[in-house]
Design an enzyme around this catalytic site. Structure first.
Site, PDB file in Angstrom:
ATOM      1  N   ASP A 166      37.088   3.672   4.550  1.00 58.60           N
ATOM      2  CA  ASP A 166      37.991   4.567   3.823  1.00 58.60           C
ATOM      3  C   ASP A 166      38.753   5.458   4.808  1.00 58.60           C
ATOM      4  O   ASP A 166      38.194   6.388   5.374  1.00 58.60           O
ATOM      5  CB  ASP A 166      37.162   5.437   2.865  1.00 58.60           C
ATOM      6  CG  ASP A 166      38.033   6.355   2.048  1.00 58.60           C
ATOM      7  OD1 ASP A 166      38.390   5.978   0.920  1.00 58.60           O
ATOM      8  OD2 ASP A 166      38.374   7.449   2.543  1.00 58.60           O
ATOM      9  N   TYR A 191      44.692  10.798   8.550  1.00 55.38           N
ATOM     10  CA  TYR A 191      43.573  10.858   9.497  1.00 55.38           C
ATOM     11  C   TYR A 191      44.009  10.460  10.913  1.00 55.38           C
ATOM     12  O   TYR A 191      43.259  10.654  11.863  1.00 55.38           O
ATOM     13  CB  TYR A 191      42.413   9.926   9.079  1.00 55.38           C
ATOM     14  CG  TYR A 191      41.745  10.242   7.754  1.00 55.38           C
ATOM     15  CD1 TYR A 191      42.024  11.404   7.044  1.00 55.38           C
ATOM     16  CD2 TYR A 191      40.812   9.359   7.221  1.00 55.38           C
ATOM     17  CE1 TYR A 191      41.402  11.659   5.823  1.00 55.38           C
ATOM     18  CE2 TYR A 191      40.186   9.617   6.012  1.00 55.38           C
ATOM     19  CZ  TYR A 191      40.489  10.766   5.312  1.00 55.38           C
ATOM     20  OH  TYR A 191      39.867  11.006   4.114  1.00 55.38           O
ATOM     21  N   HIS A 207      46.788  10.852  -2.121  1.00 59.85           N
ATOM     22  CA  HIS A 207      45.740  11.652  -1.470  1.00 59.85           C
ATOM     23  C   HIS A 207      45.436  12.953  -2.223  1.00 59.85           C
ATOM     24  O   HIS A 207      44.277  13.334  -2.367  1.00 59.85           O
ATOM     25  CB  HIS A 207      46.159  11.952  -0.025  1.00 59.85           C
ATOM     26  CG  HIS A 207      45.026  12.226   0.903  1.00 59.85           C
ATOM     27  ND1 HIS A 207      45.045  11.905   2.229  1.00 59.85           N
ATOM     28  CD2 HIS A 207      43.821  12.811   0.691  1.00 59.85           C
ATOM     29  CE1 HIS A 207      43.906  12.270   2.800  1.00 59.85           C
ATOM     30  NE2 HIS A 207      43.140  12.823   1.881  1.00 59.85           N
TER      31      HIS A 207
END
Ligand code: A2P
Length: 278
Positions: free
Chosen positions: A46, A51, A109
């Site tokens: 994930d 990120y 998100h």
């Protein structure tokens, strides 16, 4: 090798019930860490555009010892990319960075509802799924009211909603809503961002089973039917967190953990107020 259960989603696809969360995993470290995770039995990774490690995750998938179809890869769209056209572009960019043809799951998100673009974004997600470039589509940090709005305006419910959920923040009402609408929940920060790891009650349960506190917490998520995303950048912990298929929590254990729910248990930002375009 861990035998992981699969959860069936509302679109008919299946997802391995444990996934490796890779927030804070350095892009350069991703290939070796993920290779170790795959060797330990993980089949579900994930990540997110935000990120900064999609390239490393993609490389790990392309170089993996198992075929692409055996892996379940999720990414999430940055809040700053919301909108129909920008979403179509941002998925292209994610696939290009990762060197992959498709994602198994793509998530919005955060709703950032005050910016008013999540429904248009969802329309793009629906089209991306029709085009086969993402197998399943879902959301993250959505409140029930946001999910209702998606259903009313597009007729398509997300396959999953990824939420902060752990023994100190169990979200029982929210879980009832998702169960009624057949939207699977993915628990992020399943260890309470580490906070639950010092819990004395769970330490007692762990000692009775000869397992670690983290393993008991992950087992609790599994036995609640939740998809669980423990996050670690440490190979020994990554292995530990999937070594949870040789014991069961009994009813008394689960009741003791259920009693740890707390109104102040949340550790990360509230979806209703999170307005950052990142
Ligand atoms: P690290 O990544 O340095 O290994 P959560 O999944 O709730 O967000 O919690 C993640 C935090 O918990 C990270 O700081 C991670 O550290 C730590 N962690 C993950 N698994 C374990 C474990 N099995 N034992 C102890 N700490 C862990």
């Amino acid at each position: 090798m861990a035998q992981q259960p699969l959860i069936e989603l509302n679109d008919g696809n299946t997802i391995p019930q444990i996934g490796l969360g890779v927030w804070r995993l350095e892009d350069a470290d991703a290939p070796s860490v993920i290779a170790e995770a795959i060797a330990a039995g993980y089949r579900h990774i994930d990540t997110a555009q935000a990120y900064g490690n999609e390239a490393g995750v993609g490389r790990a998938v392309r170089e993996a010892a198992v075929p692409r179809e055996e892996l379940f890869i999720t990414s999430k769209e940055r809040t700053s990319h919301q909108g129909y056209d920008s979403t179509m572009r941002s998925l292209d960019e994610s696939l290009e960075r990762m060197g992959l043809d498709y994602l198994d799951l793509f998530l919005i998100h955060w709703p950032v509802a005050m910016h008013g673009r999540f429904v248009d974004t969802w329309r793009a997600f629906i089209d991306l799924q029709k085009q086969g470039r993402v197998r399943s589509i879902g959301v993250s940090n959505f409140l029930p009211e946001h999910i209702e709005q998606l259903a009313e305006e597009t007729g398509v419910l997300p396959a999953v909603n990824q939420l902060e959920l752990h023994p100190y923040y169990q979200q029982r009402d929210v879980r009832d809503f998702h169960e009624r609408h057949h939207v699977a929940i993915q628990s992020y920060s399943p260890l309470g961002s580490g906070a639950v790891l010092a819990d004395a009650e769970i330490a007692g349960i762990a000692a009775e089973h000869g397992k670690s506190i983290a393993q008991v917490i992950i087992r609790w998520h599994l036995q609640q039917g939740l998809i669980v995303l423990p996050k670690s950048v440490t190979p020994s912990r990554i292995r530990e967190n999937i070594d949870v298929f040789d014991f069961d929590l009994n009813l008394d254990d689960v009741t003791r953990i259920d009693a740890l729910d707390s109104p102040d248990g949340k550790t990360l930002p509230e979806p209703a107020v999170m307005d950052t375009l990142f």
